[in-house]
Design a protein around this motif. Structure first.
Motif, PDB file in Angstrom:
ATOM      1  N   LYS A 113     -20.394  43.228 -17.336  1.00 39.77           N
ATOM      2  CA  LYS A 113     -20.888  41.896 -17.011  1.00 39.77           C
ATOM      3  C   LYS A 113     -22.293  41.989 -16.437  1.00 39.77           C
ATOM      4  O   LYS A 113     -22.572  42.840 -15.585  1.00 39.77           O
ATOM      5  CB  LYS A 113     -19.960  41.217 -15.993  1.00 39.77           C
ATOM      6  N   PRO A 114     -23.220  41.152 -16.899  1.00 40.25           N
ATOM      7  CA  PRO A 114     -24.607  41.204 -16.397  1.00 40.25           C
ATOM      8  C   PRO A 114     -24.657  41.012 -14.891  1.00 40.25           C
ATOM      9  O   PRO A 114     -23.855  40.270 -14.309  1.00 40.25           O
ATOM     10  CB  PRO A 114     -25.287  40.045 -17.131  1.00 40.25           C
ATOM     11  N   THR A 134     -27.732  36.071 -12.981  1.00 38.88           N
ATOM     12  CA  THR A 134     -27.271  34.751 -13.403  1.00 38.88           C
ATOM     13  C   THR A 134     -28.291  34.137 -14.362  1.00 38.88           C
ATOM     14  O   THR A 134     -29.386  34.667 -14.550  1.00 38.88           O
ATOM     15  CB  THR A 134     -27.108  33.819 -12.196  1.00 38.88           C
ATOM     16  N   ARG A 135     -27.922  33.002 -14.936  1.00 34.95           N
ATOM     17  CA  ARG A 135     -28.852  32.275 -15.802  1.00 34.95           C
ATOM     18  C   ARG A 135     -30.128  31.899 -15.054  1.00 34.95           C
ATOM     19  O   ARG A 135     -31.238  32.054 -15.551  1.00 34.95           O
ATOM     20  CB  ARG A 135     -28.155  31.017 -16.341  1.00 34.95           C
ATOM     21  N   LEU A 142     -32.290  34.983 -14.569  1.00 36.72           N
ATOM     22  CA  LEU A 142     -32.929  35.386 -15.818  1.00 36.72           C
ATOM     23  C   LEU A 142     -34.129  34.499 -16.116  1.00 36.72           C
ATOM     24  O   LEU A 142     -35.210  34.987 -16.475  1.00 36.72           O
ATOM     25  CB  LEU A 142     -31.930  35.326 -16.963  1.00 36.72           C
ATOM     26  N   GLU A 160     -30.395  38.133 -22.812  1.00 34.46           N
ATOM     27  CA  GLU A 160     -29.903  36.794 -23.135  1.00 34.46           C
ATOM     28  C   GLU A 160     -28.548  36.861 -23.828  1.00 34.46           C
ATOM     29  O   GLU A 160     -27.631  36.097 -23.519  1.00 34.46           O
ATOM     30  CB  GLU A 160     -30.919  36.075 -24.018  1.00 34.46           C
ATOM     31  N   LEU A 173     -25.751  37.838 -21.362  1.00 28.32           N
ATOM     32  CA  LEU A 173     -25.398  36.733 -20.482  1.00 28.32           C
ATOM     33  C   LEU A 173     -24.640  35.652 -21.236  1.00 28.32           C
ATOM     34  O   LEU A 173     -23.636  35.120 -20.745  1.00 28.32           O
ATOM     35  CB  LEU A 173     -26.680  36.144 -19.862  1.00 28.32           C
ATOM     36  N   TRP A 208     -20.893  36.510 -21.771  1.00 27.94           N
ATOM     37  CA  TRP A 208     -20.019  36.305 -20.623  1.00 27.94           C
ATOM     38  C   TRP A 208     -19.893  34.832 -20.257  1.00 27.94           C
ATOM     39  O   TRP A 208     -18.856  34.411 -19.723  1.00 27.94           O
ATOM     40  CB  TRP A 208     -20.510  37.128 -19.438  1.00 27.94           C
ATOM     41  N   GLU A 209     -20.923  34.042 -20.541  1.00 22.80           N
ATOM     42  CA  GLU A 209     -20.833  32.609 -20.277  1.00 22.80           C
ATOM     43  C   GLU A 209     -19.808  31.948 -21.205  1.00 22.80           C
ATOM     44  O   GLU A 209     -19.120  31.018 -20.839  1.00 22.80           O
ATOM     45  CB  GLU A 209     -22.201  31.951 -20.488  1.00 22.80           C
TER      46      GLU A 209
END
Length: 216
Positions: free
Chosen positions: A158-159, A162-163, A166, A204, A207, A210-211
């Motif tokens: 998992k990255p 967070t968005r 980033l 990207e 992320l 996982w989103e």
């Protein structure tokens, strides 16, 4: 009286209007008012068809300054962005960006300066669209990874960002900030900042995977 109006557009829940305003003020802009668009795509919805965009076209007057974080806030479609900036300049409005401090002023009379200005408008608009297309492709890859997880396949680590982090790393890199400064501001390690810079598409995609991945 000249107004400095910030146009802030957010298309995801992790982006915030307040962050864009804080960036502008930190860069030295005095903002008289903020016009916002929430949850509106810069790819599929033309500037003039957004509630905030239409409002701006109604209230902006000759001599006013429109401030945006970068041209991608105006839109991520080449034709729409170039048409929008040229229309604003035709109306006597000066467009300024927080990132890279670009200035688009229709009052420029020298033909060489006009040529340079118009070339920059085209380049920035093309870059905004290219970034949107790259992000879309990375998100598509992330969805495929999420599907793989749902099928019991390995999704990867998992990255660690967070968005919002980033997006902030991308913004600061575009402004030429150093890795240590970015790490301090975002709360990430320098190694993570280096990895994002080295392969932003991969960051990207990870992320997005996982989103989109189902919980469990």
């Amino acid at each position: 009286m000249t107004q400095h109006i910030l146009y802030a557009r957010v298309s995801t829940a992790d982006q915030t209007i307040s962050h864009q305003k804080a960036q502008a003020e930190a860069a030295g802009f005095t903002i008289d008012r903020v016009v916002e668009d929430h949850g509106v795509s810069g790819v599929n919805t033309a500037f003039a068809h957004r509630p905030g965009g239409a409002r701006l076209l109604d209230i902006l007057r000759p001599g006013d300054v429109l401030v945006v974080r970068w041209v991608d806030r105006l839109g991520r479609n080449y034709q729409d962005v170039t048409d929008t900036i040229r229309e604003l300049m035709r109306r006597g409005v000066v467009v300024k960006t927080v990132i890279n401090r670009m200035v688009f002023d229709g009052a420029t009379a020298d033909p060489i300066q006009q040529a340079v200005r118009d070339a920059l408008i085209g380049f920035m608009a093309a870059t905004a669209q290219a970034q949107a297309e790259a992000t879309k492709e990375a998100q598509r890859a992330g969805i495929e990874h999420a599907k793989a997880k749902a099928e019991g396949k390995y999704l990867g680590r998992k990255p660690s960002f967070t968005r919002a982090q980033l997006d902030q790393v991308r913004d600061m890199l575009a402004q030429g900030a150093g890795h240590s400064a970015i790490a301090k501001e975002t709360g990430l390690t320098r190694a993570v900042v280096w990895r994002i810079e080295g392969d932003p598409t991969k960051a990207e995609a990870a992320l997005a995977a996982w989103e989109k991945a189902p919980a469990g």
